[in-house]
Design a protein around this motif. Structure first.
Motif, short mmCIF file in Angstrom:
data_model
loop_
_atom_site.label_atom_id
_atom_site.label_comp_id
_atom_site.label_asym_id
_atom_site.label_seq_id
_atom_site.Cartn_x
_atom_site.Cartn_y
_atom_site.Cartn_z
N VAL A 94 -72.45 110.61 -48.25
CA VAL A 94 -71.71 110.85 -47.01
C VAL A 94 -72.34 112.00 -46.25
CG1 VAL A 94 -69.52 110.02 -47.93
CG2 VAL A 94 -70.10 112.44 -48.12
N ALA A 95 -71.96 112.10 -44.99
CA ALA A 95 -72.38 113.25 -44.19
C ALA A 95 -71.45 114.43 -44.47
CB ALA A 95 -72.34 112.89 -42.71
N ILE A 96 -71.94 115.61 -44.15
CA ILE A 96 -71.11 116.81 -44.32
C ILE A 96 -69.81 116.63 -43.55
CG2 ILE A 96 -70.94 119.27 -43.79
CD1 ILE A 96 -73.89 119.52 -44.30
N ASN A 97 -68.69 116.87 -44.25
CA ASN A 97 -67.34 116.82 -43.67
C ASN A 97 -66.94 115.42 -43.17
OD1 ASN A 97 -66.88 119.57 -44.14
ND2 ASN A 97 -67.94 120.12 -42.23
N GLN A 98 -67.64 114.38 -43.67
CA GLN A 98 -67.22 113.02 -43.36
C GLN A 98 -66.11 112.61 -44.31
OE1 GLN A 98 -70.19 110.04 -44.07
NE2 GLN A 98 -68.75 108.34 -43.85
N PRO A 99 -64.97 112.16 -43.82
CA PRO A 99 -63.91 111.69 -44.73
C PRO A 99 -64.38 110.47 -45.51
CG PRO A 99 -63.06 112.06 -42.51
CD PRO A 99 -64.55 112.10 -42.41
N ILE A 100 -64.09 110.45 -46.81
CA ILE A 100 -64.40 109.30 -47.63
C ILE A 100 -63.15 108.90 -48.41
CG2 ILE A 100 -65.35 110.79 -49.45
CD1 ILE A 100 -67.14 108.42 -50.26
N GLN A 101 -62.86 107.63 -48.35
CA GLN A 101 -61.68 107.10 -49.03
C GLN A 101 -62.01 106.82 -50.49
OE1 GLN A 101 -58.29 106.03 -47.58
NE2 GLN A 101 -58.11 106.49 -49.76
N LEU A 102 -61.33 107.51 -51.41
CA LEU A 102 -61.45 107.23 -52.83
C LEU A 102 -60.38 106.21 -53.23
CD1 LEU A 102 -61.95 110.85 -54.24
CD2 LEU A 102 -63.69 109.23 -53.47
N ASN A 103 -60.65 105.45 -54.27
CA ASN A 103 -59.66 104.48 -54.73
C ASN A 103 -59.93 104.15 -56.19
OD1 ASN A 103 -57.44 102.66 -54.41
ND2 ASN A 103 -58.93 100.98 -54.44
N ILE A 115 -62.89 115.20 -48.17
CA ILE A 115 -63.77 115.74 -47.13
C ILE A 115 -64.50 116.91 -47.77
CG2 ILE A 115 -63.94 116.81 -44.87
CD1 ILE A 115 -61.36 115.41 -44.08
N VAL A 116 -65.82 116.77 -47.95
CA VAL A 116 -66.57 117.79 -48.69
C VAL A 116 -67.83 118.17 -47.93
CG1 VAL A 116 -65.70 117.12 -50.96
CG2 VAL A 116 -67.69 115.95 -50.02
N ASN A 117 -68.34 119.36 -48.27
CA ASN A 117 -69.57 119.87 -47.64
C ASN A 117 -70.66 120.14 -48.66
OD1 ASN A 117 -68.57 122.09 -48.92
ND2 ASN A 117 -68.13 123.27 -47.04
N ARG A 118 -70.48 119.60 -49.86
CA ARG A 118 -71.48 119.76 -50.93
C ARG A 118 -71.36 118.59 -51.89
NH1 ARG A 118 -68.51 121.54 -55.34
NH2 ARG A 118 -66.59 122.69 -54.91
N ASP A 119 -72.41 118.40 -52.68
CA ASP A 119 -72.36 117.35 -53.69
C ASP A 119 -71.22 117.63 -54.68
OD1 ASP A 119 -74.59 116.37 -52.47
OD2 ASP A 119 -76.00 116.87 -54.07
N ALA A 132 -56.90 106.60 -69.37
CA ALA A 132 -58.29 106.23 -69.13
C ALA A 132 -58.87 107.17 -68.09
CB ALA A 132 -58.39 104.78 -68.66
N LYS A 133 -60.21 107.37 -68.16
CA LYS A 133 -60.88 108.26 -67.21
C LYS A 133 -62.15 107.60 -66.69
CE LYS A 133 -59.33 112.68 -69.18
NZ LYS A 133 -59.74 114.03 -69.62
N ASP A 134 -62.51 107.95 -65.46
CA ASP A 134 -63.79 107.53 -64.88
C ASP A 134 -64.16 108.56 -63.81
OD1 ASP A 134 -66.04 105.91 -64.71
OD2 ASP A 134 -65.20 104.69 -63.09
N ASP A 135 -65.44 108.54 -63.40
CA ASP A 135 -65.87 109.51 -62.39
C ASP A 135 -66.65 108.83 -61.28
OD1 ASP A 135 -68.87 109.61 -62.88
OD2 ASP A 135 -68.17 110.25 -64.86
N ILE A 136 -66.73 109.50 -60.16
CA ILE A 136 -67.52 109.04 -59.02
C ILE A 136 -68.29 110.23 -58.48
CG2 ILE A 136 -65.50 109.36 -57.51
CD1 ILE A 136 -66.64 107.19 -55.69
N LYS A 137 -69.59 110.01 -58.23
CA LYS A 137 -70.46 111.07 -57.71
C LYS A 137 -70.64 110.87 -56.21
CE LYS A 137 -73.08 111.65 -62.00
NZ LYS A 137 -72.22 110.73 -62.81
N ILE A 138 -70.48 111.95 -55.47
CA ILE A 138 -70.63 111.90 -54.01
C ILE A 138 -71.74 112.88 -53.62
CG2 ILE A 138 -69.53 112.29 -51.78
CD1 ILE A 138 -66.88 111.59 -53.11
N GLN A 139 -72.80 112.35 -52.98
CA GLN A 139 -73.88 113.18 -52.46
C GLN A 139 -73.64 113.45 -50.99
OE1 GLN A 139 -77.31 110.68 -53.88
NE2 GLN A 139 -78.09 112.68 -54.53
N VAL A 140 -73.86 114.67 -50.58
CA VAL A 140 -73.60 115.09 -49.20
C VAL A 140 -74.93 115.41 -48.52
CG1 VAL A 140 -72.48 116.78 -47.74
CG2 VAL A 140 -71.32 115.95 -49.80
N PHE A 141 -75.14 114.82 -47.34
CA PHE A 141 -76.37 115.03 -46.56
C PHE A 141 -76.01 115.55 -45.18
CE2 PHE A 141 -77.33 111.75 -49.64
CZ PHE A 141 -78.61 112.08 -50.08
N ASP A 142 -77.00 116.20 -44.53
CA ASP A 142 -76.83 116.52 -43.12
C ASP A 142 -76.69 115.22 -42.36
OD1 ASP A 142 -77.02 119.24 -43.51
OD2 ASP A 142 -79.19 119.28 -43.24
#
Length: 354
Positions: free
Chosen positions: A193-202, A233-237, A252-262
């Motif tokens: 995502v872009a910096i401060n772009q809202p992303i819907q988790l589910n 809404i994040v400004n870093r990975d 149960a547990k799981d994870d999701i990685k979000i990379q943040v770009f300009d």
């Protein structure tokens, strides 16, 4: 005259035993509800009749023996008097009969639990306990054994109890232990995502396990960490971990990685190698903070259109009109709408390497 009446003899017949047990004991007597006893005095060849009474109530038999089935708990006075054919009646002789209630086995309500957990059983209704089968049980002779590390599936246990007076429950009680297979939750595909772009988790309950609570961590950037589908809404990975639980405590547990770009931005790699090795075989744009791709178009050095798409994630495999294109430079142009509704247009050169 009572010289013929020595004492009341009890001939025991237990109705709930597979075989009849015969014995002779002197009064008083203790029995369980439902037990039949034959009480006998003297010998049948003695020329006498007899009066039998239970708590003062005369019974119908006048023989030297009486058969009684004790169906009510309590203490009763059993009395007998001999009436000889010649001579005086004998003294009234008596003894107490204590009748104990049958205990009722209670194995408890059926249990649903999760794979990997031990389960506590809680039986009641007696002083002595017997569970069967012994499979996975810590102890079969206590009221509250533990089912240790049971596998997934249904287990059925039977409980028999005895009272302090020795009476055994008329029937077993049953408990079903249902062990749920290992549960799984899907946090979603890793994203950029872009910096401060809202992303819907589910968090997705892929096998309908019935999760009813969700917890996301860390809470940084989340509008609500305790729902199934928060917005981040994040400004870093960042890596988010979701923990999901069912009503009976399965987790149960799981994870999701979000990379943040300009961005928002359209990134296109400089080179690709469509040689079929599964690595860098397709040229596709990397869309950061993009809501809609209007087009991604590639031209050869002669200006011919060799590829175009408006579908995110789709790319060119280096083939044009069924021909594998040779190594060389190609021009690309892309236009998209970012998450704020603005139009972004980019172009550049890419190199195909064989």
């Amino acid at each position: 005259m009572f010289k013929h009446l020595q004492h009341i003899i009890v001939s025991v017949m237990l109705l709930f035993s597979i075989t009849q047990t015969m014995a002779q004991i002197a009064m008083p007597d203790t029995v369980c509800v439902g037990t039949n006893r034959i009480y006998q005095v003297n010998n049948a060849t003695v020329a006498s009749t007899y009066t039998w009474k239970i708590d003062g109530v005369t019974q119908t038999t006048i023989k030297n023996a009486i058969s009684i089935t004790w169906n009510t708990a309590g203490t009763f006075l059993l009395a007998v008097q001999e009436h000889p054919a010649i001579g005086c009646d004998g003294d009234l002789r008596s003894g107490l009969v204590t009748v104990y209630k049958l205990p009722v086995a209670n194995a408890g309500a059926d249990i649903s639990s999760c794979l990997g957990k031990n389960i506590q059983l809680n039986g009641s209704g007696g002083a002595i306990y017997k569970w069967s089968p012994a499979t996975y049980l810590s102890n079969t002779n206590i009221a509250n054994p533990v089912v240790i590390s049971p596998p997934a599936g249904n287990l059925v246990y039977l409980l028999t109890v005895k009272a302090a007076g020795g009476c055994t429950s008329l029937k077993n009680d049953t408990i079903i232990v249902k062990i749920t297979p290992a549960v799984k939750i899907f946090a979603g595909n890793d994203s950029s995502v872009a910096i401060n772009q809202p992303i819907q988790l589910n968090a997705t309950d892929t096998a309908n396990f019935g999760f009813n609570t969700f917890t996301w961590s860390p809470v940084f950037g989340l509008n609500n960490p305790f729902i199934q589908n928060p917005v981040a809404i994040v400004n870093r990975d960042i890596t988010y971990i979701v923990t999901a639980r069912t009503a009976n405590g399965c987790e149960a547990k799981d994870d999701i990685k979000i990379q943040v770009f300009d961005g928002p931005e359209i990134y296109v790699p400089n080179t690709f190698t469509p040689n079929g090795d599964g690595l860098n075989d397709v040229m596709r744009p990397i869309l950061i903070g993009i809501k809609e791709l209007k087009y991604f178009t590639i031209f050869n050095r002669y200006g011919q259109l060799v590829f175009t798409t408006s579908r995110q994630g789709e790319g060119w495999n280096g083939i044009f009109k069924d021909d594998r294109q040779n190594s060389g430079a190609f021009t690309w142009i892309a236009e998209a709408i970012d998450f704020k509704g603005r139009t972004i247009t980019r172009k550049g050169i890419l190199i195909l390497i064989r």
